[in-house]
Design a protein around this motif. Structure first.
Motif, short mmCIF file in Angstrom:
data_model
loop_
_atom_site.label_atom_id
_atom_site.label_comp_id
_atom_site.label_asym_id
_atom_site.label_seq_id
_atom_site.Cartn_x
_atom_site.Cartn_y
_atom_site.Cartn_z
N VAL A 48 28.03 126.52 131.23
CA VAL A 48 29.48 126.42 130.69
C VAL A 48 30.14 125.09 131.19
O VAL A 48 31.02 124.45 130.61
N TYR A 49 29.61 124.38 132.46
CA TYR A 49 29.71 123.21 132.99
C TYR A 49 29.49 121.94 131.92
O TYR A 49 30.16 121.06 131.84
N LYS A 50 28.25 122.12 131.38
CA LYS A 50 27.57 121.09 130.53
C LYS A 50 28.53 121.10 129.27
O LYS A 50 28.81 120.18 128.72
N ASP A 51 28.99 122.25 128.94
CA ASP A 51 29.63 122.36 127.57
C ASP A 51 31.19 121.97 127.84
O ASP A 51 32.12 121.81 126.76
N ASN A 52 31.60 121.96 129.07
CA ASN A 52 32.95 121.40 129.18
C ASN A 52 33.05 120.33 130.20
O ASN A 52 33.64 120.60 131.37
N PRO A 53 32.59 119.26 129.87
CA PRO A 53 32.87 118.21 131.07
C PRO A 53 34.29 117.92 131.22
O PRO A 53 35.15 118.13 130.39
N LEU A 54 34.36 117.39 132.53
CA LEU A 54 35.86 117.31 132.95
C LEU A 54 36.42 116.08 132.29
O LEU A 54 35.72 114.83 132.47
N LYS A 55 37.75 115.70 131.93
CA LYS A 55 38.38 114.45 131.65
C LYS A 55 38.92 114.08 133.08
O LYS A 55 39.07 114.68 134.02
N SER A 56 39.38 112.79 133.11
CA SER A 56 40.20 112.21 134.41
C SER A 56 41.18 113.15 134.95
O SER A 56 41.48 113.01 136.09
N ASP A 57 42.05 113.86 134.20
CA ASP A 57 43.07 114.47 134.69
C ASP A 57 42.91 116.11 134.72
O ASP A 57 43.89 116.96 134.74
N GLU A 58 41.52 116.52 134.79
CA GLU A 58 41.24 117.76 134.63
C GLU A 58 40.39 118.31 135.96
O GLU A 58 39.98 117.57 136.67
N PHE A 59 40.53 119.58 136.43
CA PHE A 59 39.62 120.13 137.42
C PHE A 59 39.09 121.59 136.92
O PHE A 59 39.86 122.34 136.08
N TYR A 60 37.95 122.24 137.56
CA TYR A 60 37.52 123.52 137.26
C TYR A 60 38.29 124.53 138.12
O TYR A 60 38.45 124.23 139.24
N THR A 61 38.21 125.60 137.29
CA THR A 61 38.54 126.86 137.99
C THR A 61 37.36 127.91 137.49
O THR A 61 37.15 127.92 136.48
N PRO A 62 36.72 128.71 138.57
CA PRO A 62 37.12 128.98 139.81
C PRO A 62 37.15 127.59 140.64
O PRO A 62 36.40 126.83 140.74
N ILE A 63 37.96 127.64 141.80
CA ILE A 63 38.11 126.32 142.63
C ILE A 63 37.19 126.85 143.89
O ILE A 63 36.62 125.90 144.47
N LEU A 64 36.73 128.08 144.28
CA LEU A 64 35.88 128.54 144.99
C LEU A 64 34.87 129.44 144.34
O LEU A 64 35.18 130.49 144.12
N GLN A 65 33.69 128.72 144.09
CA GLN A 65 32.49 129.63 143.41
C GLN A 65 31.75 130.48 144.37
O GLN A 65 31.44 129.89 145.35
N GLY A 66 31.22 131.51 143.95
CA GLY A 66 30.50 132.12 144.75
C GLY A 66 31.58 133.45 145.57
O GLY A 66 32.52 133.37 145.28
#
Length: 579
Positions: free
Chosen positions: A45-63
């Motif tokens: 999922v992270y390979k398919d959805n690389p971040l742009k400069s104004d983005e961040f991933y959720t979950p913010i705490l994995q695990g």
């Protein structure tokens, strides 16, 4: 008795006590040395959805960081999560912008005051609340402790970065407490509880109670309790597990937000409104305001079980909500456990609504207004997405991501110039006791976990290696042991055919090895497929036991509330005997 005799007697007692305590904490037998540790996440999922400069991933705490609660003082945000029997209890994080978080360790870090030494992994403490009270410039963390006859407790501090005071027992039952301070400084506690005796209408029928809180003496006011929600949004529909309540005040009105539907596939978040903190509370017509229960089981990049939320006003006075959800693997198993997600919240109308919280959740978000840099994984900030975590165990302070189970990690570890020495207890990974295992949460569905182990067992009772553990009755052990005069690596599966049965242990495979130098051990997962391998040269890895299923490491198979923990393990009570 002369003073000198008294002094000598006192010194002997002190010396004996120190020696006795040391002998319990230090090695009972041979002590393995762990070094060159690497954890690497590899989710598609992270390979398919690389971040742009104004983005961040959720979950913010994995695990396994479930049941988040959040508060704010000025530009400082503090967030806590459940920890169950992990130690220290109640992990806490700090942020300036809701994107970049620093791991501050655990709130309950004194084993003399919080000791889950004899509890199942899903007991201990869970569903904390955290609230800043501006009237006395004090932070409050409140939680239910299922250990040591503690019940609901509260701890306080002026600065969460500098530690917390001792637990104060509160005189009420139920679970999931949170504390709220009104504009006039008056305190209230809300929590989940059973209906009054004789009034339970169906299985899963629960209520939300409120108590007035004596801020000066830190106790609930006797007789002030009142049921403010019975059953949930609509009692006629027999809603289950109304829980995790939080009170807010906006525009002179009181809002009560709760989870409803149980913490599995029917999980949701609902909201109520009142003119008074004691009700009556009227449910919003738009409920639920957050859920993932309406969508197809096999959707891509599935996020499920969303609920158990808390709200905070973020940068630019925009509301945000943190909540738990899960990211199942391709077989819908939940090995990473319940994780902490975040969404912006639209509160421009009468009731708040999680933005895009009623459609399939996406893996990334726009950063809050005014936040210009995503530093996750850099400069000491907690990582997310696909990342690599390496540790040679040579720094003075062990990373906070390393935790104990049922007791502090410091009881069995020694940091040396060559790596980390684990001094084995005479307990087995299956015991309801502290084990000498240093744990790291599984944070990806696909990962590798590799370490070097320098260890020569002296008997078949000694083993050192790695474990993948969902609970004390559902885990894999992969390590080095001895049989007669030979050394082996052995893979053991511990599991229960049914949750109410005793744990059965199976040796999946074992291999005789030459232990002329340290061995590398590796666990890997590709979704539900787990493999265990070793290397004698650091390059070529030899598989032991083929591919095994991660089913027993899944919450919905093994039960309980935790995700899979990956551990560095040593024991003087090994029962994984090579075949």
């Amino acid at each position: 008795m002369k003073k000198t005799q008294v002094l000598l007697l006192f010194l002997n007692i002190v010396l004996f006590s120190f020696t006795e305590a040391n002998s319990q904490n230090k090695q009972k037998s041979n002590s393995p040395l762990f070094s060159n540790f690497t954890y690497q996440g590899n989710d598609q999922v992270y390979k398919d959805n690389p971040l742009k400069s104004d983005e961040f991933y959720t979950p913010i705490l994995q695990g396994c960081y479930p049941d988040p609660a959040i508060t704010r003082k000025g530009d400082d945000y503090y967030m806590v999560c459940s920890s169950f029997a992990m130690f220290p209890g109640v992990p806490i994080f700090h942020s300036k912008d809701l994107v970049n978080w620093t791991d501050l360790g655990g709130v309950l870090n004194n084993v003399e005051e919080f000791n889950p030494h004899d509890t199942g992994i899903s007991a201990g403490v869970y569903a904390p609340g955290i609230t800043y009270n501006p009237h006395n410039d004090t932070f409050y963390m409140i939680v239910t402790a299922f250990t040591g006859n503690m019940g609901n407790i509260i701890v306080k501090t002026k600065d969460p970065k500098k530690g917390w005071g001792s637990p104060i027992k509160l005189g009420f039952g139920g679970i999931d407490p949170s504390i709220f301070f009104d504009d006039n400084g008056k305190g209230y506690i809300v929590h989940n509880d059973a209906p009054d005796k004789g009034k339970e209408l169906y299985n899963g029928h629960r209520v939300i109670k409120i108590w007035e809180y004596d801020v000066q003496n830190d106790k609930v006011i006797s007789g002030s309790d009142k049921i403010i929600v019975d059953g949930g949004v609509d009692l006629s529909k027999k809603p289950i597990w109304i829980e995790a309540p939080h009170l807010y005040k906006k525009d002179g009105k009181y809002f009560l937000m709760c989870a409803e539907g149980g913490t599995g596939g029917n999980h949701s978040e609902v909201i109520f409104k009142s003119d008074s903190p004691k009700g009556p509370f009227i449910p919003a017509p738009s409920n639920p305001i957050l859920t993932q229960r309406y969508f197809g089981r096999d959707r891509k990049n599935k996020v499920d079980w969303a609920g158990h939320a808390d709200l905070v006003k973020g940068p630019g006075d925009k509301y945000y909500g943190v909540f738990l959800a899960v990211r199942p693997n391709e077989k819908n198993r939940v090995n990473t456990g319940r994780e902490t997600f975040i969404l912006p919240v639209d509160w421009s109308g009468e009731f708040p609504v999680f933005e895009n919280g009623l459609i399939p959740l996406e893996p990334k978000l726009k950063m809050p207004k005014g936040v210009t840099e995503n530093k996750t994984g850099k400069d000491g900030f907690f990582p997310n997405g696909n990342f690599t975590f390496q540790d040679n165990f040579t720094s003075e302070k062990l990373d906070n991501r390393w935790i104990g189970l049922r007791g502090p990690r410091e009881k069995f570890i020694t940091v040396t110039k060559k790596g980390l020495q684990i001094n084995p207890f005479d307990t087995n990974i299956k015991d309801l006791k502290p084990t000498s295992t240093l744990f790291y949460r599984q944070q990806h569905n696909s990962f590798s976990f590799t370490t070097t182990v320098d260890f020569k067992p002296k008997s078949d009772k000694e083993l050192a290696g790695v474990v993948a553990l969902q609970n004390e009755g559902a885990n894999y052990v992969f390590g080095i042991t001895k049989k007669a005069n030979d050394y082996y690596v052995v893979l053991q599966k511990n599991h229960k055919a049914r949750r109410d049965e005793k744990t059965a242990s199976t040796i999946i495979a074992s291999t005789k090895i030459d232990l002329k130098k340290p061995l590398q051990l590796q666990m890997k997962a590709n979704g539900d497929d787990y493999t265990f391998s070793y290397s004698t040269n650091g390059t070529d890895f030899n598989n032991v036991g083929g591919t095994v299923s991660g089913d027993i490491l899944s919450t919905d198979v093994a039960g309980g509330f935790t995700g899979c923990l990956l551990g560095l393990y040593a024991t003087g009570s090994n029962d994984a005997q090579p075949e």
